[in-house]
Design a protein around this motif. Structure first.
Motif, mmCIF file in Angstrom:
data_model
loop_
_atom_site.group_PDB
_atom_site.id
_atom_site.type_symbol
_atom_site.label_atom_id
_atom_site.label_comp_id
_atom_site.label_asym_id
_atom_site.label_seq_id
_atom_site.Cartn_x
_atom_site.Cartn_y
_atom_site.Cartn_z
ATOM 1 N N SER A 177 2.388 5.003 4.762
ATOM 2 C CA SER A 177 2.582 4.435 3.779
ATOM 3 C C SER A 177 2.210 5.093 2.123
ATOM 4 C CB SER A 177 2.055 3.250 3.925
ATOM 5 O OG SER A 177 2.039 2.566 2.942
ATOM 6 N N LYS A 178 0.894 5.513 2.749
ATOM 7 C CA LYS A 178 -0.313 6.083 1.074
ATOM 8 C C LYS A 178 0.973 7.160 0.429
ATOM 9 C CE LYS A 178 -3.920 7.226 2.005
ATOM 10 N NZ LYS A 178 -5.516 8.347 2.060
ATOM 11 N N PHE A 179 1.634 8.617 1.616
ATOM 12 C CA PHE A 179 2.454 9.395 1.310
ATOM 13 C C PHE A 179 4.001 9.287 0.763
ATOM 14 C CE2 PHE A 179 7.218 10.897 2.681
ATOM 15 C CZ PHE A 179 6.475 12.368 1.742
ATOM 16 N N ALA A 180 4.211 7.740 0.847
ATOM 17 C CA ALA A 180 5.356 6.978 -0.010
ATOM 18 C C ALA A 180 4.513 6.188 -0.655
ATOM 19 C CB ALA A 180 5.813 5.902 1.485
ATOM 20 N N ASP A 181 3.610 5.867 -0.917
ATOM 21 C CA ASP A 181 3.557 5.624 -2.160
ATOM 22 C C ASP A 181 3.284 6.810 -3.314
ATOM 23 O OD1 ASP A 181 2.928 2.474 -1.723
ATOM 24 O OD2 ASP A 181 0.642 3.022 -1.554
ATOM 25 N N GLU A 182 2.992 7.880 -3.195
ATOM 26 C CA GLU A 182 2.623 9.173 -4.012
ATOM 27 C C GLU A 182 3.676 9.249 -4.176
ATOM 28 O OE1 GLU A 182 1.180 11.709 -6.346
ATOM 29 O OE2 GLU A 182 -0.132 9.992 -5.544
ATOM 30 N N LEU A 183 4.708 9.451 -3.736
ATOM 31 C CA LEU A 183 6.827 10.191 -3.125
ATOM 32 C C LEU A 183 6.792 8.579 -4.534
ATOM 33 C CD1 LEU A 183 8.014 11.769 -2.496
ATOM 34 C CD2 LEU A 183 8.759 10.714 -1.318
ATOM 35 N N LEU A 194 7.829 -0.087 -1.509
ATOM 36 C CA LEU A 194 7.593 1.509 -2.633
ATOM 37 C C LEU A 194 8.133 0.373 -3.233
ATOM 38 C CD1 LEU A 194 9.184 3.854 0.348
ATOM 39 C CD2 LEU A 194 6.391 3.258 -0.093
ATOM 40 N N TRP A 195 9.186 0.089 -3.304
ATOM 41 C CA TRP A 195 9.622 -0.136 -5.387
ATOM 42 C C TRP A 195 11.125 -0.299 -5.142
ATOM 43 C CZ3 TRP A 195 11.838 4.228 -8.874
ATOM 44 C CH2 TRP A 195 12.786 4.836 -8.733
#
Length: 462
Positions: free
Chosen positions: A451-457, A29-30
């Motif tokens: 993972s896509k949800f978390a990237d958007e988050l 994520l980051w």
């Protein structure tokens, strides 16, 4: 020894099954920095959704990630520890917990107790044993029961978040079948390869031609924004505390460095797409300094066991350099494009010829191209001299026997293939393996979705 016991008990399989239910899979994520423990409330580890994240919150998240690492790897942890970035994962944890709180997800004391009692590692003679529990927490996790139980509570909450986000993810029957075939089907093809690397010597690149290419394609050589930083690097928590106290009093960074006898280093100009000289690669750090004004100082950032304080000394906006400075790079790109053009022309002529006479070997020889065969290869395999086979496999499986493909492109070059053999899937084996494969595939699909949800988050949090 106790780590080994945690991993190697007869009930180890059950341990990992339990852990799978509480440890959310790792998603990139980051990352960001961290601060030393400090009583000053105005010093924070960072921000998330505009909210200050305190040092205590951040350090607790790091501790929780270390606990999860011990649970996951057991006595193998020392072998993989260097590959882990607990601080990076700590920010991920905080991000997901923040979202879980927004969704009002909680875990009761009963849920925590019930889960702990199911851990075979904490049992003796088939029952939860408090003495064993306390010994493992003391000597393996090195954490107090209250802290460990709060970490488990958070893990349960994260598991609930994962389940809620992925609950509607499902598999269609044709999707399952298709993915099973991709994982198990082996095909054989003949191929003609036209590889640009084999034609580079045919590309003439006199300077006037290369310069003309540069003039016509200047944006291909545009340099990104670059920065020059002053920075302090210390390992001591006491030192970083002294520095922060003085910075809060508006003292100059160089004066602080000189009086504390800490070298004030300079990175020199580096591009926004490059690692920070002397520090290393960190996308969040690069994102942070891109927002700084000249002379502005960052909060302390923790990377690889060192604390850094950065000051933006110089910023150079993106620009198109003089031809002389990038002449070799321009020449390299010109030759690369030229050799690819030759390779494309060769394979186009080859395809016309092979369609007329259908003799792969003869056509390849006439055109001066590479001829070969790949026997019984699967999706995701590697073909010697060709590279990754995914495009060839996908094209090959859609062909009929001895049917010739169109032109296929890949990172290494251009291809024309002909199907030699495509054995049918063993239906009996598929029936036997279907349930287990479906569970694995569904898990992977859920992880991808999450993972896509978390990237958007992540994007919202910045």
């Amino acid at each position: 020894p106790m780590l080994r016991a945690l991993r190697n008990r007869k009930t180890a399989k059950k341990v990992w099954i339990v852990l799978a239910a509480i440890i959310v899979p790792a998603f990139v994520l980051w990352g960001s920095g961290s601060l030393m423990r400090n009583k000053q409330e105005e010093i924070f580890a960072g921000k998330m959704f505009g909210k200050n994240i305190s040092l205590v919150e951040f350090r607790d998240a790091i501790a929780a990630e270390r606990t999860s690492a011990i649970l996951q790897f057991g006595d193998k942890l020392p072998e993989v520890e260097q590959q882990l970035n607990l601080e990076y994962q700590a920010w991920e944890r905080l991000l997901l917990l923040y979202e879980a709180k927004t969704l009002r997800l909680t875990a009761s004391d009963k849920e925590v107790v019930d889960l702990l009692q199911k851990f075979p590692a904490f049992q003796y003679n088939g029952r939860f044993d408090n003495k064993t529990y306390e010994q493992i927490l003391r000597y393996v996790f090195r954490v107090q029961p209250r802290v460990f139980e709060e970490q488990i509570r958070q893990n349960i909450i994260l598991s609930k978040l994962y389940n809620q986000i992925t609950k509607d993810v499902s598999l269609a029957e044709d999707e399952l079948r298709n993915e099973y075939e991709k994982a198990n089907e082996e095909i054989s093809v003949s191929y003609i390869a036209s590889l640009p690397a084999e034609f580079t010597k045919e590309v003439r690149a006199p300077e006037e031609v290369v310069k003309d290419y540069f003039t016509k394609n200047p944006l291909n050589f545009k340099q990104p924004v670059s920065f020059n930083l002053d920075y302090l690097a210390v390992e001591s928590q006491d030192a970083i505390e002294q520095i922060m106290k003085r910075l809060n009093k508006k003292e100059d960074l160089k004066k602080i460095a000189d009086e504390l006898k800490i070298p004030l280093r300079e990175t020199g100009l580096f591009a926004q797409t490059d690692p920070v000289p002397g520090i290393g690669w960190s996308a969040p750090v690069l994102g942070l300094i891109s927002k700084l004004k000249i002379g502005q100082v960052t909060m302390p950032i923790h990377i690889d066991k060192k604390y850094y304080i950065l000051r933006l000394k110089e910023r150079k906006e993106s620009y198109i350099p003089d031809f002389e400075k990038v002449k070799e790079k321009v020449k390299e790109m010109y030759i690369k494009e030229g050799s690819a053009k030759i390779a494309r022309e060769k394979i186009e002529a080859c395809l016309k010829s092979v369609q007329a006479q259908a003799d792969f070997a003869k056509t390849a020889k006439e055109q001066g191209l590479k001829f070969g065969s790949a026997d019984k290869f699967k999706f995701g395999s590697y073909i010697e001299g060709i590279g990754a086979s995914d495009d060839l496999w996908l094209a090959g499986r859609s062909l009929k026997e001895k049917e010739i493909s169109g032109i296929l492109g890949s990172e290494t070059g251009f291809f024309v293939i002909k199907l030699k053999e495509k054995p049918a899937i063993d239906e009996k084996k598929f029936a036997e393996e279907k349930k287990g494969f479906e569970e694995k595939l569904l898990s992977q699909k859920k992880q991808f979705y999450f993972s896509k949800f978390a990237d958007e988050l992540k994007r919202k949090a910045q």
